[in-house]
Structures are given as C-alpha cells and as structure tokens.
Design a protein around this motif. Sequence first.
Motif, mmCIF file in Angstrom:
data_model
loop_
_atom_site.group_PDB
_atom_site.id
_atom_site.type_symbol
_atom_site.label_atom_id
_atom_site.label_comp_id
_atom_site.label_asym_id
_atom_site.label_seq_id
_atom_site.Cartn_x
_atom_site.Cartn_y
_atom_site.Cartn_z
ATOM 1 N N GLY A 228 0.814 -1.215 0.000
ATOM 2 C CA GLY A 228 0.000 0.000 0.000
ATOM 3 C C GLY A 228 0.849 1.266 0.000
ATOM 4 O O GLY A 228 0.334 2.359 0.250
ATOM 5 N N PHE A 229 2.133 1.122 -0.286
ATOM 6 C CA PHE A 229 3.058 2.254 -0.169
ATOM 7 C C PHE A 229 3.689 2.632 -1.511
ATOM 8 O O PHE A 229 4.133 3.751 -1.683
ATOM 9 C CB PHE A 229 4.156 1.898 0.839
ATOM 10 N N ASP B 95 -1.373 7.917 4.903
ATOM 11 C CA ASP B 95 -0.846 6.816 4.097
ATOM 12 C C ASP B 95 -1.756 5.592 4.120
ATOM 13 O O ASP B 95 -1.475 4.605 3.444
ATOM 14 C CB ASP B 95 0.587 6.450 4.508
ATOM 15 N N MET C 58 -11.635 8.943 4.468
ATOM 16 C CA MET C 58 -10.420 8.760 3.679
ATOM 17 C C MET C 58 -9.192 8.471 4.535
ATOM 18 O O MET C 58 -8.128 8.148 3.985
ATOM 19 C CB MET C 58 -10.150 10.018 2.846
ATOM 20 N N LYS D 152 -3.731 18.092 -12.532
ATOM 21 C CA LYS D 152 -3.974 18.160 -11.096
ATOM 22 C C LYS D 152 -3.657 16.828 -10.421
ATOM 23 O O LYS D 152 -3.895 15.757 -10.990
ATOM 24 C CB LYS D 152 -5.425 18.536 -10.842
ATOM 25 N N LEU D 153 -3.125 16.937 -9.224
ATOM 26 C CA LEU D 153 -2.896 15.744 -8.421
ATOM 27 C C LEU D 153 -4.202 14.949 -8.343
ATOM 28 O O LEU D 153 -5.239 15.491 -7.939
ATOM 29 C CB LEU D 153 -2.482 16.166 -7.003
ATOM 30 N N PRO D 154 -4.197 13.680 -8.743
ATOM 31 C CA PRO D 154 -5.454 12.926 -8.674
ATOM 32 C C PRO D 154 -5.840 12.612 -7.228
ATOM 33 O O PRO D 154 -4.977 12.399 -6.381
ATOM 34 C CB PRO D 154 -5.136 11.640 -9.445
ATOM 35 N N ILE D 155 -7.125 12.623 -6.975
ATOM 36 C CA ILE D 155 -7.652 12.224 -5.669
ATOM 37 C C ILE D 155 -8.205 10.807 -5.819
ATOM 38 O O ILE D 155 -9.011 10.543 -6.715
ATOM 39 C CB ILE D 155 -8.758 13.197 -5.213
ATOM 40 N N LEU D 156 -7.750 9.912 -4.969
ATOM 41 C CA LEU D 156 -8.098 8.495 -5.117
ATOM 42 C C LEU D 156 -9.344 8.157 -4.309
ATOM 43 O O LEU D 156 -9.507 8.643 -3.184
ATOM 44 C CB LEU D 156 -6.925 7.629 -4.660
ATOM 45 N N ASN E 252 -0.143 11.484 2.182
ATOM 46 C CA ASN E 252 -0.426 11.460 0.753
ATOM 47 C C ASN E 252 -1.691 12.259 0.446
ATOM 48 O O ASN E 252 -2.790 11.896 0.880
ATOM 49 C CB ASN E 252 -0.573 10.006 0.307
ATOM 50 N N LEU E 253 -1.519 13.334 -0.300
ATOM 51 C CA LEU E 253 -2.639 14.239 -0.568
ATOM 52 C C LEU E 253 -3.617 13.665 -1.584
ATOM 53 O O LEU E 253 -4.692 14.225 -1.788
ATOM 54 C CB LEU E 253 -2.109 15.597 -1.002
ATOM 55 N N SER E 254 -3.264 12.554 -2.199
ATOM 56 C CA SER E 254 -4.241 11.821 -3.023
ATOM 57 C C SER E 254 -5.135 10.933 -2.160
ATOM 58 O O SER E 254 -6.124 10.392 -2.654
ATOM 59 C CB SER E 254 -3.510 10.925 -4.040
ATOM 60 N N MET E 255 -4.767 10.763 -0.900
ATOM 61 C CA MET E 255 -5.452 9.786 -0.044
ATOM 62 C C MET E 255 -5.781 10.390 1.313
ATOM 63 O O MET E 255 -5.478 9.817 2.360
ATOM 64 C CB MET E 255 -4.568 8.547 0.144
ATOM 65 N N GLN F 27 -11.112 18.255 -1.512
ATOM 66 C CA GLN F 27 -9.760 17.723 -1.387
ATOM 67 C C GLN F 27 -8.763 18.662 -2.078
ATOM 68 O O GLN F 27 -9.154 19.538 -2.841
ATOM 69 C CB GLN F 27 -9.697 16.317 -1.994
ATOM 70 N N PRO F 28 -7.472 18.463 -1.778
ATOM 71 C CA PRO F 28 -6.457 19.345 -2.375
ATOM 72 C C PRO F 28 -6.643 19.453 -3.885
ATOM 73 O O PRO F 28 -6.878 18.455 -4.559
ATOM 74 C CB PRO F 28 -5.142 18.641 -2.022
ATOM 75 N N ASP F 29 -6.526 20.655 -4.392
ATOM 76 C CA ASP F 29 -6.886 20.944 -5.776
ATOM 77 C C ASP F 29 -5.780 21.804 -6.376
ATOM 78 O O ASP F 29 -5.858 23.029 -6.378
ATOM 79 C CB ASP F 29 -8.237 21.692 -5.769
ATOM 80 N N PRO G 264 -11.615 6.300 -1.740
ATOM 81 C CA PRO G 264 -11.190 5.554 -0.551
ATOM 82 C C PRO G 264 -11.542 4.072 -0.614
ATOM 83 O O PRO G 264 -12.491 3.673 -1.286
ATOM 84 C CB PRO G 264 -11.942 6.242 0.593
ATOM 85 N N SER G 265 -10.767 3.282 0.094
ATOM 86 C CA SER G 265 -11.084 1.872 0.271
ATOM 87 C C SER G 265 -12.391 1.739 1.041
ATOM 88 O O SER G 265 -12.862 2.687 1.670
ATOM 89 C CB SER G 265 -9.959 1.171 1.048
#
Lengths: 333, 333
Positions: A60-61, B76, B263, A315-319, B69-72, B311-313, A321-322
């Motif tokens: 997960g890293f 982490d 998240m 743009k930084l993608p936002i994932l 992690n700003l995508s998550m 979320q971060p944009d 959540p699990s």
Amino acid sequence: MSKRVALSVLAGIVLASSAGSAPALAAEPIQPIEPAKIMSPGMVELGKKLFFDPRLSKSGFISCNSCHNLSMGGSDNLKTSIGHNWQQGPINAPTVLNSSLNVAQFWDGRALTLQDQAGGPIANPGEMASTHALAISVLQSIPAYVAEFKAVFGRETVTIAEVTQAIAAFEETLVTPNSRFDKWLKGDKGALTNAELEGYELFKDSGCTACHNGSAAGGNTFQKMGVVEPYQSTSPAEGRVAVTKEEADRFNFKVPTLRNVEMTYPYFHDGEAATLTQAVDTMGRIQLGRKFTEAENAKIVAFLKTLTGDQPDFKLPILPPSTDATPRPRPFD
Amino acid sequence: MSKRVALSVLAGIVLASSAGSAPALAAEPIQPIEPAKIMSPGMVELGKKLFFDPRLSKSGFISCNSCHNLSMGGSDNLKTSIGHNWQQGPINAPTVLNSSLNVAQFWDGRALTLQDQAGGPIANPGEMASTHALAISVLQSIPAYVAEFKAVFGRETVTIAEVTQAIAAFEETLVTPNSRFDKWLKGDKGALTNAELEGYELFKDSGCTACHNGSAAGGNTFQKMGVVEPYQSTSPAEGRVAVTKEEADRFNFKVPTLRNVEMTYPYFHDGEAATLTQAVDTMGRIQLGRKFTEAENAKIVAFLKTLTGDQPDFKLPILPPSTDATPRPRPFD
C-alpha cells in the motif's frame, strides 16, 4: 482514381505543406516531439489514478509514480530503484516520459507495449510485490473505481487487461513537446545559444545521433553498451540476450531517450553515471572511441539540457477511498 | 468612545449579521471549515514543492507526501508508517488535512506549530533519516530552489527555519471546506439524508461531541484513550505523558479530527481500527460506555462520511533537478 491513390496524394500534400513551413526538419536526425492526441479522456483519467495508487502494491506504499515520479522527470533519480521491503532493484528505472515513443519497454525490451509493461512491476516480488488477482480484488472492492471502469470499458468486472490498458493510455499522454531544441527545430533560430548549437553540431559530428535519433533522441533501437571498449559494471543486467537468448545480444540495451535528460539522472542501465558530464565522457570513450575535451563535453551537456520539454501538467489525482471490503495493505509480512 | 470599544461594537455587528444568515451555526458543536486565506502565494508554492520533494530524505525516496499522501486524505492509509529502510513506525500517521486547526501537532502534541512539526520527520532516523544540514546542502545546491527561497525570503542562504516555514505555509492551505455537513450547517437543509441527520443527532446525544467539536470535529484537546474501560494496544505510544512528564497524561492523545475521516483509515493512534464501523464501536464502548446497535453504528458512520470536504486541488508540482553539486541520495547505506 482509387481511394488508396487519392489518400496517397493527400498525404503527399500534407507532407509537402509541413516541409514548406519548416524546411530544416527533414534534414535533422532528431525530430520534434508532437503533443499527445487524447482519444479517450475517461480512460486517461482512470489510468492517472491507477498510476498514483499505491494500493496496487502489497504494501500500500508503492505506486507506479514512486519509481516513475512525474515531479522528477518520470524517474526516481536513484541508481537503482527501491522495491517492496526496501529491496534494491537490479536496474535504473527508465523515465516514463515519452515512453510511448520507445520501440519496446524495459531496458531489455521484454515488453512490446506500454500495456505489457504496466503489469510487470505490480506482480514483481522485488517491486510492488502484489499479484494481479490481489490488485483486481482491491479495485473491485471500491465502488468509485468500479463505476469508472464501467464508464470507460462498459463492464462491471475489472480485469488486469483493463487496468494496464488504462495505465498505458495515461502514459501515452506523457510526452514532452516544446523543448527549446524543438522550438529551434521548428524554425525559432533564437531558441538556442551558440554554445548549445555548437554542442548539437558536435553531438551529430561525433556520431551520437547514430543511436540517439528520432523524436525521442533514442528509444528506437537496441545497441551494445561498450562498442569500442568494454563497459565495466557490477550490475547483473545482461541486456537483450535475456529476451532473445542470442549471445550476440549480450549487453545490448535499449538506447535511452535523451528527452528531459537533465531531469532523469543518474544515467545508464546501472545508474553509474551520476552527472551528464560523466555520461557524455563515458559514451564518448566506450561507444565512439573519442575523448571529449572539457570544453567539448560542456557544449554537448549544454545542448542536452535544451531537450527538456513541457513536463506533466495536471492536477494531483484524488483516489477513491477503500471500503470495509477492501483487502488491507500488508507492508510488514 | 475609545477605539477598543468601537471595535467591540463592530465585532458585535458582524457576529449578529452572520448569525442572522445562518441561525443554526452558533448552536452546533461542530462549525464549518472556512477556506484558507493565502497570504503569501510564493511561499505556498515553494512549500508545496518541498512537501513533494523526496530529496529531503536520506534515501531520496521518501517525501512528506509519502506518509501524508494528498491523493489519499493526507494520510498513508497504513496502520503505522513505513520509514527509511522500510522501518515500521510506532504510530499511525495523522492526516495533514486541516492540521492547521489542531491545538498542537503529533498525537502527543510535542510540536506546538506546523513549522515545528515539519522539521521532525526530516531528521528522524526512523522516518526520512536525513539531517537538517544535509537537507539544506541539497536545496542550496539547486539554483532554482535558491532563487525561489530568495524571492520568498529575500536571502541567498537557505535555512531550515525557512524550509519548515514554507512547508507549514503550504500545509495551512490544506483545509477542506464545503463538505455536505458544512453545507447543512450553513443552511442547506437538503444536503444531508435523514439517516445522516439521525446519525449526527445520535453522535451529539451520545456525547461524541464532548471531544469531537469545533471546526475540525476534533484536534483541539487531548483526551484519555480509554475513559470507561482501558484500551488494549500493543503500541508503545504513551501519549501526552511523553511531553509533559505528568503521569496523569498517560494515554492522553490529541483527539483526531473527523474531517475527511472516510479517507483517513485506519483509525486511532495505533491504526488498529480498520473501518469506521470498528472505530465507532470501540469509541462508544471505551469512551462512552455505550454499545451502539448495528443500526445506530451505521447511522453514525453515515454522518461521518458527510464530513468529507474539498480535497487538495492543485497541479502536481514539478521539482527542479539536482545539479552536479547536489549530495546524492544514499538509500542503501
């Protein structure tokens, strides 16, 4: 006139027209990078998320972006990469930038396409250390991903072929047009300084363009590392022989692209050249039998630094959540 | 009328006016997140680059963004973090989102400010494993960074105080307004479903807001983990006693924010609660002496998921390349 003939004539017209607007183009061994044509924006967006998602690794890293960091020229700037459990990788991570222009993927070309390549690290025990089945279980447990796969591929069930196709579609957008060198190629004669231009002439006259040519300035052939004198390395990498099983391919590696080379240090398949100065010196000696003077070396390096093009711009993608059903990362077992 | 009195009257008018437009606000224990006011955009941009730059670590592989992690959700999503050489960290990485609203930083509050916090992981042998001196050498060797520091701070010499100030300035922008819950707080009564609203009422009536209050729904006090019954954990973390040396502070931890909690799994300082359902169940039992039914738990979880805000944009930062003078990463020694 048949349709085929008509098309050929049309193609001829288009070619003539672009040759007319930039007559120097055809004569140069390096051609400009063209911007990516995005055919399927939804697939690209999905692939971008997957590229940044460390849940494709067992820990997960580690994500694709860990070793092909798009903030750093699509590379990790390490001699060899760090894999699961801090394993030391056997080879320098090649840049993902302009990788769509490569004749094949990996230093030994063992993957013919970006899609073939993308599945490798996920399941490599020394890299992301997951399995394709586990990666799919993770994605399938996340409704936002399932919906996105369905929107792109039209099916409820996520497959590894779709995962790698989406990653490849994203990677195909990672071309870097508009370098100063490309501006010069396209006719902006003020885009390069005299020293940079002299560096380019020396680069051509010395024979560097025998391998570093085409729009990626490399990436399109396999060549022996150590033509004039043997290359000394402690790396276990054997080169293309590992794929072809032909002894003649021993120490043949894919010629790396020189695009964005200022950002993709260290150099060579073993990462042993820390700086461009070292890399140019070694290449001159072992590939061309030529010892560049300090001044010559500096000019070639100045030219190489003009190959830095537009870097990834998104743009930084936002994932997503699990969920409670998502298999948890297992970094420490 | 003195100036002070005049200001008080003015403040009274402003308060009355905002109360008039959203009468529910003052009565609720959780307040909306307000957008960040960016005072120094240049410093924020510099801090963003530093936040993403793995060259602040000894390995060249770990950046602030690796564990936040700003995508998550600024986390982490691991029970405890992975540090240099794959060391297992002692504690769950708290989210960096809305961290400017915390009373102090780290679970035990040992850093009073974001700036104080930012210097910790860089030099922690179990995290980024660099030193402040090495990190400064790296930055000072990169002309594009030196120019950016000079533009922001007006000096040629980069210092760790500037590095951490810039990182903190960037982190202060990482607030997450406009969650559905905040829209409801501000008067949009259709922003929540009935189940979510029932969850919020239950959350309040059960006493959760005794600790999870304010704009971050937490982050503003230290509280004992295990009020009604002891919390069983294999974690070595002792809580605030490590800072105050007061035995009464043993197992007192900073109450985590519940903003974006969907998240920021897994939960608690030891990351032992994998899901929100587990976290709500444990909190009910050990903090409130209350066993939530499955239906109650589900409603509270539904409410908690309305706390996810913007979320971060921003665009992925592109980092300036190292130079021949830059100290090289040392991941494997």
